[in-house]
Design an enzyme around this catalytic site. Structure first.
Site, PDB file in Angstrom:
ATOM      1  N   GLY A  59      -1.300  49.080  -0.339  1.00  0.00           N
ATOM      2  CA  GLY A  59      -0.133  49.962  -0.478  1.00  0.00           C
ATOM      3  C   GLY A  59      -0.533  51.425  -0.340  1.00  0.00           C
ATOM      4  O   GLY A  59       0.149  52.206   0.321  1.00  0.00           O
ATOM      5  N   GLU A 104      -4.115  42.000 -12.132  1.00  0.00           N
ATOM      6  CA  GLU A 104      -3.298  40.953 -11.529  1.00  0.00           C
ATOM      7  C   GLU A 104      -4.219  39.913 -10.907  1.00  0.00           C
ATOM      8  O   GLU A 104      -5.030  40.237 -10.034  1.00  0.00           O
ATOM      9  CB  GLU A 104      -2.402  41.567 -10.457  1.00  0.00           C
ATOM     10  N   LYS A 109       6.355  43.136  10.035  1.00  0.00           N
ATOM     11  CA  LYS A 109       4.995  42.585  10.147  1.00  0.00           C
ATOM     12  C   LYS A 109       4.816  41.627   8.962  1.00  0.00           C
ATOM     13  O   LYS A 109       4.587  42.050   7.836  1.00  0.00           O
ATOM     14  CB  LYS A 109       3.988  43.735  10.101  1.00  0.00           C
ATOM     15  N   CYS A 144       4.787  38.519  -7.686  1.00  0.00           N
ATOM     16  CA  CYS A 144       4.527  39.886  -8.147  1.00  0.00           C
ATOM     17  C   CYS A 144       5.015  40.077  -9.570  1.00  0.00           C
ATOM     18  O   CYS A 144       4.405  40.783 -10.356  1.00  0.00           O
ATOM     19  CB  CYS A 144       5.162  40.892  -7.205  1.00  0.00           C
ATOM     20  N   GLU A 164       6.048  48.116  -3.399  1.00  0.00           N
ATOM     21  CA  GLU A 164       6.154  47.147  -4.496  1.00  0.00           C
ATOM     22  C   GLU A 164       4.808  46.444  -4.572  1.00  0.00           C
ATOM     23  O   GLU A 164       4.438  45.694  -3.679  1.00  0.00           O
ATOM     24  CB  GLU A 164       7.314  46.188  -4.215  1.00  0.00           C
ATOM     25  N   GLY A 195       2.854  44.260  -1.545  1.00  0.00           N
ATOM     26  CA  GLY A 195       1.508  43.696  -1.464  1.00  0.00           C
ATOM     27  C   GLY A 195       0.617  44.297  -2.533  1.00  0.00           C
ATOM     28  O   GLY A 195       1.090  44.652  -3.616  1.00  0.00           O
ATOM     29  N   SER A 196      -0.665  44.440  -2.226  1.00  0.00           N
ATOM     30  CA  SER A 196      -1.630  44.880  -3.240  1.00  0.00           C
ATOM     31  C   SER A 196      -1.631  46.406  -3.367  1.00  0.00           C
ATOM     32  O   SER A 196      -1.309  47.116  -2.419  1.00  0.00           O
ATOM     33  CB  SER A 196      -3.026  44.395  -2.848  1.00  0.00           C
TER      34      SER A 196
END
Ligand code: NDP
Length: 491
Positions: free
Chosen positions: A243, A393, A185, A294, A260, A238-239
């Site tokens: 996650g 972030e 996806k 990231c 991650e 992703g975030s």
């Protein structure tokens, strides 16, 4: 300007497939804010179709497990397919880079590097496929004990928009090499390159169903993938919030997950460092991909005695950086979306309201379309370590500089966020290099270099809010397999 097909269907069973709903989503060019294509909007029924296709490729139609065309393929054959795929990606590098650049706003040079890294992942994992061995274990007299590394079966891959090709390469490359069949996806904002890469996989010899790509919204197609009981392992990048949602959905069916989740990665510059060598690396680590990386080096911690010198040198470089349309191939392209641009603006407004020192700022070139999602790179000086700009972030081209007085304080600052993905260390002192490499709380530590992105061979992943599990390198092959112990009593 690159011409791409107007409408892109799902990719299931080596074929283009329309979603059950027949619905589409617009694809926006971040350089000018215009819609230039449509992608199919998959929902749970389409994800289910993709998972079933993957299951057939892995298990086949009968009752014997792993008897499908991909499940029973020899490891050497899997490796050959991946290496052929790598060659095809290399041959189509320019076209893939052009698609990626238009879709995500990456300058062409960066998109080319991503396509090259994707080919390299398949070359690496293609070479590793038949070198993944189990062990024998000394046990009691009269026994032989061995371990087998077996694929999970069907793996789900939720890919973000910042490095679609690289993140696809590192997770799908390893999963297929280990013998899994995959359902991918991609992020709604960055699907086009992966749909093309999937077609090249079929050309390289992947049997139908070994790789399926379902495009759509995260909350629909992504959530359906995480919840699907036919998925045996999920790799998510992703975030942290998404996650957590993915891990919770997967936990409901006891499905293992690799997360991650990005970082707030520090680079530590000591007074004894080769500052000239460090400067371009410090700048690139936050400017690459407009800071939407990231492992971006988004904090620079500088020893007090050289603080003003280093900030001054960084400011000179920041002032000369230029952001503009992806096809102009400048230092930075636009951010990926209006939403991401707004997120960066919100952080910068907070910096302004809090009276932070905007020590330098690059420019957006004059001919950049006003509707594009641009943000000039910003250097913030003297950022208090507890400030949100030094803690969270941003995922944009914003570098926060903070000074430290001594080694202990440097380590405390470096480790002083909830994240722990990557750290960079600049010093000529060998003992300090080793001491700090151990003390820094991060999944990767670079000494006198820094590796935002890339590093196909190097295990990668985080601690704390940065996630868990490792991808890249040989380590990923362990993540995409499960270990079976076989104990034989033979007397
Ligand atoms: P998300 O974490 O929401 O998106 C990452 C991936 O997850 C995308 O494929 C997304 O699909 C998918 N997704 C979203 N919701 C769900 C869900 N409920 N279940 C399963 N999959 C889902 O990141 P955003 O795009 O919203 O970006 C927000 C912030 O996240 C960024 O500003 C950045 O700080 C961070 N981020 C970090 C990345 C990293 O490399 N570590 C990469 C991307 C973002 P879709 O995009 O279609 O919604």
């Amino acid at each position: 300007m690159l011409q791409v097909a107007e409408r892109h269907a799902l990719f299931i069973d080596n074929d283009t497939v329309e979603p059950v709903s027949g619905e589409s989503l617009p694809v926006v060019d971040p350089s000018d804010g215009r819609v230039f294509a449509q992608i199919a909007r998959a929902a749970a029924a389409d994800v289910d179709r993709a998972v079933r296709a993957a299951r057939r490729a892995y298990d086949g139609a009968g009752t014997e497990p792993a008897a499908g065309p991909w499940g029973r393929a020899d490891a050497s054959e899997r490796g050959r397919v991946l290496r052929r795929w790598a060659d095809l990606i290399d041959a189509h590098r320019e076209a893939l880079a052009a698609i990626e650049s238009r879709d995500t706003g990456k300058p062409l040079t960066q998109a080319r590097a991503d396509a090259q890294a994707l080919a390299r992942y398949f070359e690496f994992y293609g070479g590793a496929a038949d070198k993944l061995h189990g062990q024998t274990i000394p046990y009691r007299h009269g026994y032989t004990v061995l371990t087998l590394r077996e694929p999970h079966g069907v793996t789900g891959h939720i890919i973000p928009w910042n490095y679609p090709m690289q993140i696809f390469g590192r997770s799908v490359g390893a999963a297929l090499a280990a013998g899994n069949a995959c359902v991918v996806k991609p992020a709604e904002d960055a699907c086009l390159s992966l749909l093309r890469v999937a077609q090249l996989g079929a050309e390289a010899g992947l049997p139908a169903g070994a790789l399926n790509v379902v495009t759509g919204l995260g909350g629909e197609a992504g959530q359906a993938l995480a919840e699907h009981r036919g998925i045996d392992h999920i790799s998510f990048t992703g975030s942290p919030d998404t996650g957590r949602r993915v891990a919770q959905a997967a936990a409901a069916h006891h499905c293992p997950v690799t997360l991650e989740l990005g970082g707030k990665s520090p680079q530590l510059v000591f007074a004894d460092a080769d500052i000239e060598a460090a400067l371009p690396v410090l700048v690139n680590a936050i400017v690459q991909n407009a800071g939407q990386t990231c492992s971006a080096g988004s904090r620079v911690l500088i020893e007090a005695s050289v603080y003003h010198q280093v900030v001054g040198m960084l400011a000179d470089r920041f002032n000369s950086l230029r952001a503009g349309p992806a096809h102009d191939d400048l230092d930075l392209g636009p951010l990926v979306s209006r939403r991401q641009q707004q997120r960066v603006w919100d952080f910068l407004s907070e910096a302004q309201a809090g009276g932070l020192d905007f020590a330098a700022q690059g420019v957006v070139v004059d001919d950049a379309p006003a509707e594009g999602f641009y943000q000039a790179p910003v250097l913030l000086a003297d950022v208090p370590p507890t400030h949100r700009l030094a803690q969270e972030e941003i995922f944009g081209p914003v570098l926060a500089a903070t000074r430290f007085e001594n080694e202990a304080q440097a380590v405390a600052l470096a480790n002083g966020t909830p994240y722990g993905l990557v750290a960079g260390l600049w010093t000529r002192d060998g003992a300090r290099q080793l001491r700090l490499a151990r003390q820094l709380r991060a999944g990767q530590v670079f000494v006198n270099n820094y590796g935002a992105g890339g590093g196909v061979e190097l295990p990668f992943g985080g601690i704390g809010r940065s996630g868990y599990g490792r991808e890249k390198g040989f380590e990923a092959l362990y993540a995409f397999t499960t270990l079976k112990t076989v104990a034989l009593r033979h007397g």
